[in-house]
Design an enzyme around this catalytic site. Structure first.
Site, PDB file in Angstrom:
ATOM      1  N   ASP A  66       2.223  15.329   3.823  1.00  0.00           N
ATOM      2  CA  ASP A  66       3.455  14.943   4.410  1.00  0.00           C
ATOM      3  C   ASP A  66       4.198  16.147   4.977  1.00  0.00           C
ATOM      4  O   ASP A  66       3.650  17.243   5.338  1.00  0.00           O
ATOM      5  CB  ASP A  66       4.277  13.990   3.689  1.00  0.00           C
ATOM      6  CG  ASP A  66       4.968  14.899   2.334  1.00  0.00           C
ATOM      7  OD1 ASP A  66       4.772  16.035   2.387  1.00  0.00           O
ATOM      8  OD2 ASP A  66       5.344  14.315   1.302  1.00  0.00           O
ATOM      9  N   SER A  82       9.106  19.144  -6.168  1.00  0.00           N
ATOM     10  CA  SER A  82       8.458  17.841  -5.866  1.00  0.00           C
ATOM     11  C   SER A  82       6.984  18.507  -5.765  1.00  0.00           C
ATOM     12  O   SER A  82       6.102  17.506  -5.491  1.00  0.00           O
ATOM     13  CB  SER A  82       9.050  17.590  -4.583  1.00  0.00           C
ATOM     14  OG  SER A  82       8.969  18.407  -3.519  1.00  0.00           O
ATOM     15  N   HIS A  91       4.433  18.760   1.651  1.00  0.00           N
ATOM     16  CA  HIS A  91       3.793  18.821   0.616  1.00  0.00           C
ATOM     17  C   HIS A  91       2.141  19.002   0.985  1.00  0.00           C
ATOM     18  O   HIS A  91       1.724  18.261   2.032  1.00  0.00           O
ATOM     19  CB  HIS A  91       3.779  17.738  -0.313  1.00  0.00           C
ATOM     20  CG  HIS A  91       5.287  17.485  -0.860  1.00  0.00           C
ATOM     21  ND1 HIS A  91       6.092  16.740  -0.206  1.00  0.00           N
ATOM     22  CD2 HIS A  91       6.165  18.243  -1.756  1.00  0.00           C
ATOM     23  CE1 HIS A  91       7.190  16.524  -0.710  1.00  0.00           C
ATOM     24  NE2 HIS A  91       7.426  17.683  -1.492  1.00  0.00           N
TER      25      HIS A  91
END
Length: 370
Positions: free
Chosen positions: A333, A48, A336
């Site tokens: 977040d 991600s 990340h």
């Protein structure tokens, strides 16, 4: 038409100039007249941190194709787990390339400058990330690259394609989820099966074989990203009532980074005609945090968007209002970095010294004649 577009693809990659669909395409003279493409293409594998939309159409809980993700990205939410750019977006620009499309949306001449195969929740181990249901593990990402390669080669022949692929850069950033969404999860047996060193050794053996697979498919220029200080992400900090980094988690991932450095050295020694470089993400992380005022960061321990303690217990929800001063935040977040951090890390990896990227930086690798 598709065959002709693919023909143009490889002619552009190899020769640099092609008349494609009635337009002159010259990678050395892009539209703004300012960039020169240093490599034919950039192929991206990871999780991600660098996924840009490959999970969007999967039955997965690991998605970021909704606002406020992409709030600062031209085009809005795309599947990037950031408010804007990821690290590889910045690297692509510095290489003189356009932003690389996700595999899920690329075909024909859209693979002209490379493909991003990264998938949120993916790991080195196939079983990693199963809590999120749909994801594309590294082994499957490699198969997807092979499919791309087969498509081009079937139409155009192996020699020209091999030459172009050998000059392209392969960016690989794997391992985070093998800890966060495997070893540290209570419903996985790995923590009871392996101690920290044993698990790092297991991951390194698998990782080595996977990189060898890419080498056997023609990859020659590799950029391997290490793991950051994962004990300092908001999700981990939120588990501490004191709101501080977990040194236990930071120590847990150290053997993996050491193994990857050793692996890079061994691959450089044993694989002729190739070059592997290692990005020390942990070193960059420490530098950015230690010198945060110089970089403009004032919020280091909580997410810009998220719920609960340190905005890290539940990640950014659809249409949640994020922080206003995003450039001051280290984390976007629970997991990340913000675009501001991603851009800095991309630049440091591109032209930094050997304390950051070893044994050479990405710019040097791009210009290296193997």
């Amino acid at each position: 038409m598709a065959t002709f577009r693919l023909l143009c693809l490889v002619v552009v990659l190899v020769a640099g100039i092609c008349t494609c669909l009635g337009q002159n395409v010259d990678p050395s003279a892009p539209e703004d007249g300012a960039r020169r493409e240093l490599v034919p293409a950039l192929f991206i594998f990871g999780d991600s941190l660098i996924d840009n939309g490959n999970n969007n159409n999967l039955p997965s809980f690991a998605k970021a194709n909704y606002y406020p993700y992409g709030i600062d990205f031209n085009g809005g939410p795309t599947g990037r787990f950031s408010n804007g750019y990821t690290m590889v977006d910045e690297i692509a620009e510095l290489l003189g390339l356009p932003l690389i499309p996700p595999h899920s949306e690329s075909s024909g001449d859209e693979v002209l400058h490379g493909v991003n195969y990264a998938s949120a929740a993916a790991g080195i181990l196939d079983i990693t990330g199963r809590n999120f249901v749909g994801r594309i593990p590294f082994n499957e990402q490699i198969k997807n690259f092979q499919s791309t390669l087969d498509q081009i080669t079937d139409n155009l022949g192996a020699v020209d394609v091999a030459r172009a692929i050998g000059r392209s850069i392969f960016f690989v950033g794997m391992g985070s989820n093998d800890y966060l969404n495997n070893y540290l999860m209570p419903n996985y047996p790995t923590k009871s099966q392996y101690n920290a060193q044993q698990y790092a050794d297991y991951l390194a053996r698998e990782y080595n074989q996977q990189l060898m697979s890419l080498y056997n498919l023609g990859a020659r220029k590799f950029v391997i990203a290490g793991l950051g200080m994962m004990g300092c992400i908001p999700s981990i900090i939120a588990q501490s009532t004191a709101g501080i980094c977990s040194e236990e988690v930071n120590q847990l991932v150290l053997p993996f980074n050491e193994n990857v450095k050793t692996m890079v050295n061994n691959l450089n020694t044993n694989l002729p005609g190739s070059k592997f470089i290692y990005i020390d993400i942990a070193h960059m992380f420490r530098d950015l945090v230690s010198n945060s005022p110089n970089y403009g960061f004032s919020v280091l321990n909580r997410g810009c968007c998220g719920i609960g303690r340190n905005r890290g217990q539940i990640t950014c929800l659809p249409f949640q209002t994020p922080c206003d001063d995003r450039n001051k935040y280290f984390f976007w977040d629970a997991f990340h970095p913000t675009e501001a951090v991603n851009i800095l890390m991309g630049r440091k990896a591109f032209n930094g010294d050997t304390t950051i990227v070893y044994p050479m930086n990405i710019e040097q690798l791009a210009n290296l004649d193997l």
